[in-house]
Design a protein around this motif. Sequence first.
Motif, PDB file in Angstrom:
ATOM      1  N   GLY A   1      11.854  -7.773   5.030  1.00  0.00           N
ATOM      2  CA  GLY A   1      11.625  -6.615   4.174  1.00  0.00           C
ATOM      3  C   GLY A   1      11.377  -7.051   2.748  1.00  0.00           C
ATOM      4  O   GLY A   1      11.553  -8.223   2.393  1.00  0.00           O
ATOM      5  N   TYR A   2      10.971  -6.086   1.918  1.00  0.00           N
ATOM      6  CA  TYR A   2      10.712  -6.397   0.515  1.00  0.00           C
ATOM      7  C   TYR A   2      10.915  -5.141  -0.319  1.00  0.00           C
ATOM      8  O   TYR A   2      10.436  -4.065   0.046  1.00  0.00           O
ATOM      9  CB  TYR A   2       9.281  -6.917   0.320  1.00  0.00           C
ATOM     10  N   ALA A   3      11.639  -5.279  -1.417  1.00  0.00           N
ATOM     11  CA  ALA A   3      11.865  -4.141  -2.302  1.00  0.00           C
ATOM     12  C   ALA A   3      10.544  -3.649  -2.882  1.00  0.00           C
ATOM     13  O   ALA A   3       9.660  -4.435  -3.213  1.00  0.00           O
ATOM     14  CB  ALA A   3      12.817  -4.528  -3.424  1.00  0.00           C
ATOM     15  N   GLU A   4      10.416  -2.330  -2.990  1.00  0.00           N
ATOM     16  CA  GLU A   4       9.238  -1.762  -3.639  1.00  0.00           C
ATOM     17  C   GLU A   4       9.308  -1.988  -5.142  1.00  0.00           C
ATOM     18  O   GLU A   4      10.390  -2.096  -5.728  1.00  0.00           O
ATOM     19  CB  GLU A   4       9.134  -0.275  -3.339  1.00  0.00           C
ATOM     20  N   ALA A   5       8.149  -2.071  -5.779  1.00  0.00           N
ATOM     21  CA  ALA A   5       8.109  -2.243  -7.227  1.00  0.00           C
ATOM     22  C   ALA A   5       8.766  -1.056  -7.921  1.00  0.00           C
ATOM     23  O   ALA A   5       8.627   0.088  -7.497  1.00  0.00           O
ATOM     24  CB  ALA A   5       6.662  -2.384  -7.691  1.00  0.00           C
TER      25      ALA A   5
ATOM     26  N   MET B   1       3.434  -6.610   5.607  1.00  0.00           N
ATOM     27  CA  MET B   1       3.914  -5.373   4.991  1.00  0.00           C
ATOM     28  C   MET B   1       3.041  -5.000   3.801  1.00  0.00           C
ATOM     29  O   MET B   1       2.744  -5.849   2.959  1.00  0.00           O
ATOM     30  CB  MET B   1       5.360  -5.543   4.510  1.00  0.00           C
ATOM     31  N   PHE B   2       2.634  -3.741   3.749  1.00  0.00           N
ATOM     32  CA  PHE B   2       2.019  -3.205   2.539  1.00  0.00           C
ATOM     33  C   PHE B   2       3.154  -2.839   1.583  1.00  0.00           C
ATOM     34  O   PHE B   2       3.960  -1.956   1.878  1.00  0.00           O
ATOM     35  CB  PHE B   2       1.191  -1.961   2.850  1.00  0.00           C
ATOM     36  N   VAL B   3       3.225  -3.508   0.440  1.00  0.00           N
ATOM     37  CA  VAL B   3       4.342  -3.305  -0.489  1.00  0.00           C
ATOM     38  C   VAL B   3       3.781  -2.927  -1.848  1.00  0.00           C
ATOM     39  O   VAL B   3       3.168  -3.745  -2.532  1.00  0.00           O
ATOM     40  CB  VAL B   3       5.214  -4.563  -0.612  1.00  0.00           C
ATOM     41  N   LEU B   4       3.999  -1.674  -2.254  1.00  0.00           N
ATOM     42  CA  LEU B   4       3.526  -1.171  -3.536  1.00  0.00           C
ATOM     43  C   LEU B   4       4.736  -0.672  -4.336  1.00  0.00           C
ATOM     44  O   LEU B   4       5.773  -1.280  -4.314  1.00  0.00           O
ATOM     45  CB  LEU B   4       2.506  -0.053  -3.318  1.00  0.00           C
ATOM     46  N   GLY B   5       4.589   0.447  -5.019  1.00  0.00           N
ATOM     47  CA  GLY B   5       5.689   1.032  -5.783  1.00  0.00           C
ATOM     48  C   GLY B   5       5.200   1.628  -7.079  1.00  0.00           C
ATOM     49  O   GLY B   5       4.109   1.300  -7.554  1.00  0.00           O
TER      50      GLY B   5
ATOM     51  N   THR C   1       1.224 -13.598  -3.820  1.00  0.00           N
ATOM     52  CA  THR C   1       0.675 -14.166  -5.051  1.00  0.00           C
ATOM     53  C   THR C   1      -0.683 -13.596  -5.432  1.00  0.00           C
ATOM     54  O   THR C   1      -1.349 -14.125  -6.318  1.00  0.00           O
ATOM     55  CB  THR C   1       0.576 -15.704  -4.926  1.00  0.00           C
ATOM     56  N   GLY C   2      -1.102 -12.507  -4.770  1.00  0.00           N
ATOM     57  CA  GLY C   2      -2.319 -11.809  -5.185  1.00  0.00           C
ATOM     58  C   GLY C   2      -3.556 -12.675  -5.157  1.00  0.00           C
ATOM     59  O   GLY C   2      -4.384 -12.633  -6.074  1.00  0.00           O
ATOM     60  N   ALA C   3      -3.737 -13.433  -4.080  1.00  0.00           N
ATOM     61  CA  ALA C   3      -4.864 -14.356  -4.003  1.00  0.00           C
ATOM     62  C   ALA C   3      -6.195 -13.632  -3.875  1.00  0.00           C
ATOM     63  O   ALA C   3      -7.137 -13.891  -4.629  1.00  0.00           O
ATOM     64  CB  ALA C   3      -4.666 -15.317  -2.829  1.00  0.00           C
TER      65      ALA C   3
ATOM     66  N   HIS D   1      -4.676  -7.043   1.997  1.00  0.00           N
ATOM     67  CA  HIS D   1      -4.780  -6.130   0.860  1.00  0.00           C
ATOM     68  C   HIS D   1      -3.446  -5.448   0.582  1.00  0.00           C
ATOM     69  O   HIS D   1      -2.955  -4.665   1.384  1.00  0.00           O
ATOM     70  CB  HIS D   1      -5.868  -5.084   1.141  1.00  0.00           C
ATOM     71  N   HIS D   2      -2.834  -5.786  -0.566  1.00  0.00           N
ATOM     72  CA  HIS D   2      -1.554  -5.214  -0.990  1.00  0.00           C
ATOM     73  C   HIS D   2      -0.396  -5.619  -0.067  1.00  0.00           C
ATOM     74  O   HIS D   2       0.540  -4.850   0.111  1.00  0.00           O
ATOM     75  CB  HIS D   2      -1.625  -3.680  -1.070  1.00  0.00           C
ATOM     76  N   THR D   3      -0.449  -6.819   0.479  1.00  0.00           N
ATOM     77  CA  THR D   3       0.583  -7.222   1.432  1.00  0.00           C
ATOM     78  C   THR D   3       1.352  -8.450   0.959  1.00  0.00           C
ATOM     79  O   THR D   3       0.990  -9.108  -0.016  1.00  0.00           O
ATOM     80  CB  THR D   3      -0.014  -7.543   2.819  1.00  0.00           C
ATOM     81  N   ASN D   4       2.387  -8.765   1.746  1.00  0.00           N
ATOM     82  CA  ASN D   4       3.221  -9.936   1.486  1.00  0.00           C
ATOM     83  C   ASN D   4       2.564 -11.241   1.921  1.00  0.00           C
ATOM     84  O   ASN D   4       3.158 -12.312   1.738  1.00  0.00           O
ATOM     85  CB  ASN D   4       4.567  -9.786   2.205  1.00  0.00           C
TER      86      ASN D   4
END
Length: 488
Positions: free
Chosen positions: A115-119, A223-227, A307-309, A450-453
């Motif tokens: 899992g990953y915390a949302e922004a 995971m798509f992770v935004l916030g 890392t937004g490659a 796109h927008h993932t971990n």
Amino acid sequence: MKLTIAGVMTVACCLGSLAAQDRGAANEARMLELIRREGLDRSQVMTAFDQFVTVIGPRLAGSPQYKAAADWARDTLTRWGMSGSRLEPFEFGRGWALERQVIEMVEPRYMPLVGYAEAWSASTSGELLGTPVLLGGRTPEQVAAMKSSLAGAIVMMHPPLTTFVREDRPQPADSETPVRIGAPPMPRPGNTTQEAARQITQALREAGPGILIRASAAEHGTMFVLGRDQGENARPSMILAAEHYNMVARMLERGIPVKLRVDVRTRFLTDDTKSYNVIAELPGSDPALKDEIVLVGAHLDSWHSATGATDNADGSAAAMEALRILKAVDAKPRRTIRVALWGAEEEGLLGSKAYVEKHFAGDANAAAREKLALYLNLDPGMGPIYGWYMENNAGAKAIFDEWLKPLSDLGARRNVLPGIGSTDHVSFRPLGVPAFNPIQDYVDYDVRTHHTNVDTYERIREQDLKQNAVALAWFAYRAAMMDGRIPR
């Protein structure tokens, strides 16, 4: 005799015109060859890409990492010989940093969860240990009736996911047949209407849960992770990989006792509430045209779970490299070619909107707006530049078709008449400025990166970044050299 002299003069003029055209074509061919050699054999595009992705990493708007990337880009563009390299600040708001997180199942067996915390998630009030509450598609009225059991709880927001993002958008450069343009729609978990979702959000806000957990609509651990910043209403929130979310949800539905341990520590950053655009340029050489601008841009910010490659270190690196190439080959563009790396694109095109508002919008900026000849933006997709979305500008497409032909051996295919949305060229549309985005590859883009971990270094190929920079330098150069301008 007069007719004969007139005829001779006409022929001479025609021959002179043809000779000038030949010289122009020869000069263009020579410049393209220089751009190719510099961009393919002496490329420095990986210098920028590696700095953004490996050295700095995630570049969430408002974070120290974003500012470090902007500072490095400004200083590097100066070192590469650009003029006026600078940062232009605009108001953004508070930044955010994730300092620690734990998500694991401890009963009926131990298992780390992905899992990953949302922004802009708030911190949990210490470590949470307990049985999750599964809302599982309940109505707003049912959720409101559960307030006492939701207070301080680990809340799983929806039933197990059954619908996923499994197809990338079609590739419009592959076929002459018109195709759907743009990303596939994101499934709405639980089929909740927008109004019902709003009411549930309000009920949860009043209940004060310990953390909200949602599943991603991606698969295979992606995971798509935004916030977004909820201000005073910020709650701890996390995205869980769909397979792990579904596993826990199914156990709860079958009455199997489950306990999770969750701990999220975050920090809101308020010392600097600005974000920054990076601006630099290669000055024009023609006294009559040097005040006109050909603008090349890409957004520098990214989301935080990778890392937004591909979104969008590749675009930023290629935009910087395009200007370096032109400087290195001693190009003398008639118009000024300017590069802009935008901040806070992911939060709503904020950097490019601020730039447009400051420099080009309104009656006071009418003259500057008229001198903005073209904007070329690099963002959605990855891989080679196959062509351009032409925003239904048939006149521009005819010109771009000619410019694209000599790049066919580098993978160029075709330009398409439709346009796309949701990226920084949209900020320029109200100005009437021709603004275009390239067609790139979408294999595994929408479903995986796109927008993932997993938007990481491995998604990018060096030869594609070289091609991107060469194509961008060529189009910017041609636009800066033409006698007329791209139709509006």
